[in-house]
Design a protein around this motif. Structure first.
Motif, PDB file in Angstrom:
ATOM      1  N   GLU A 111       0.869  -1.177   0.000  1.00 15.95           N
ATOM      2  CA  GLU A 111       0.000   0.000   0.000  1.00 15.95           C
ATOM      3  C   GLU A 111       0.905   1.226   0.000  1.00 15.95           C
ATOM      4  O   GLU A 111       1.721   1.399   0.912  1.00 15.95           O
ATOM      5  CB  GLU A 111      -0.897   0.005   1.237  1.00 15.95           C
ATOM      6  N   VAL A 171      -1.200   6.446  -6.417  1.00 18.11           N
ATOM      7  CA  VAL A 171      -1.071   5.015  -6.652  1.00 18.11           C
ATOM      8  C   VAL A 171      -2.443   4.412  -6.377  1.00 18.11           C
ATOM      9  O   VAL A 171      -2.883   4.353  -5.234  1.00 18.11           O
ATOM     10  CB  VAL A 171       0.021   4.391  -5.761  1.00 18.11           C
ATOM     11  N   GLU A 172      -3.123   4.025  -7.451  1.00 20.94           N
ATOM     12  CA  GLU A 172      -4.463   3.447  -7.349  1.00 20.94           C
ATOM     13  C   GLU A 172      -4.345   1.937  -7.200  1.00 20.94           C
ATOM     14  O   GLU A 172      -3.835   1.278  -8.100  1.00 20.94           O
ATOM     15  CB  GLU A 172      -5.285   3.779  -8.601  1.00 20.94           C
ATOM     16  N   GLY A 173      -4.778   1.420  -6.078  1.00 19.77           N
ATOM     17  CA  GLY A 173      -4.697  -0.018  -5.844  1.00 19.77           C
ATOM     18  C   GLY A 173      -3.406  -0.396  -5.145  1.00 19.77           C
ATOM     19  O   GLY A 173      -2.670   0.453  -4.649  1.00 19.77           O
ATOM     20  N   ARG A 174      -3.151  -1.691  -5.122  1.00 17.70           N
ATOM     21  CA  ARG A 174      -1.992  -2.210  -4.393  1.00 17.70           C
ATOM     22  C   ARG A 174      -1.085  -3.008  -5.312  1.00 17.70           C
ATOM     23  O   ARG A 174      -1.534  -3.578  -6.293  1.00 17.70           O
ATOM     24  CB  ARG A 174      -2.465  -3.124  -3.254  1.00 17.70           C
ATOM     25  N   GLU A 185       3.425  -3.093  -9.331  1.00 20.38           N
ATOM     26  CA  GLU A 185       3.082  -2.587 -10.673  1.00 20.38           C
ATOM     27  C   GLU A 185       2.245  -1.315 -10.577  1.00 20.38           C
ATOM     28  O   GLU A 185       2.368  -0.412 -11.402  1.00 20.38           O
ATOM     29  CB  GLU A 185       2.367  -3.653 -11.510  1.00 20.38           C
ATOM     30  N   LYS A 186       1.422  -1.194  -9.547  1.00 25.14           N
ATOM     31  CA  LYS A 186       0.620   0.023  -9.344  1.00 25.14           C
ATOM     32  C   LYS A 186       1.516   1.187  -8.928  1.00 25.14           C
ATOM     33  O   LYS A 186       1.279   2.327  -9.317  1.00 25.14           O
ATOM     34  CB  LYS A 186      -0.471  -0.201  -8.297  1.00 25.14           C
ATOM     35  N   GLU A 233       3.237   2.359 -12.123  1.00 29.72           N
ATOM     36  CA  GLU A 233       2.317   3.101 -12.989  1.00 29.72           C
ATOM     37  C   GLU A 233       1.930   4.459 -12.409  1.00 29.72           C
ATOM     38  O   GLU A 233       1.854   5.451 -13.130  1.00 29.72           O
ATOM     39  CB  GLU A 233       1.037   2.293 -13.212  1.00 29.72           C
ATOM     40  N   GLY A 234       1.648   4.501 -11.105  1.00 28.01           N
ATOM     41  CA  GLY A 234       1.136   5.716 -10.486  1.00 28.01           C
ATOM     42  C   GLY A 234       2.191   6.679  -9.984  1.00 28.01           C
ATOM     43  O   GLY A 234       1.911   7.864  -9.800  1.00 28.01           O
TER      44      GLY A 234
END
Length: 127
Positions: free
Chosen positions: A32, A41-44, A47-48, A51-52
């Protein structure tokens, strides 16, 4: 067994060498990640985070570094205090922003990250 502080130090070391895959490899699969500025950072998961945070950060700043100056550890929690320095790609302005990062490490993996940073210093470099 590697200490929680050593894991955090290893993360910063990998980032300073441009080893994003190595830094992501230190993260738990369900990490998290919480930031204070516009990168979200959307999600856990690693890789998130890539991306974020990592991809937009590298796209916006022509160069940047995170230099931790102090580590405070208690069990699985590590607080690192330091300075972000970056050159904004669009404006060419340099930003110097003090930060506090709060990490939780479990079984040698980063499970949570919380960022506290001087957002005004960052914003001033953007205009």
């Amino acid at each position: 067994m590697i200490s929680a502080s050593d894991t955090v130090r290893d993360f910063y070391e990998k980032l300073s060498k441009g080893d994003a895959p190595g830094a992501l490899g230190l993260m738990a699969s369900d990490i998290e990640w919480t930031t204070m500025w516009h990168y979200k950072v959307e999600g856990r998961g690693p890789e998130k985070v890539a991306e974020g945070l990592f991809k937009p950060l590298m796209a916006e700043w022509s160069s940047f570094s995170l230099v931790p100056a102090e580590f405070i550890a208690e069990g699985e929690t590590v607080v690192s205090l330091g300075e972000f320095t970056g050159v904004h790609g669009a404006t060419g302005k340099t930003s110097r922003a003090r930060y506090a990062h709060v990490w939780t490490i479990h079984n040698g993996k980063i499970t949570t990250f919380r960022q506290y940073i001087d957002t005004l210093a960052i914003a001033e470099a953007r205009v």
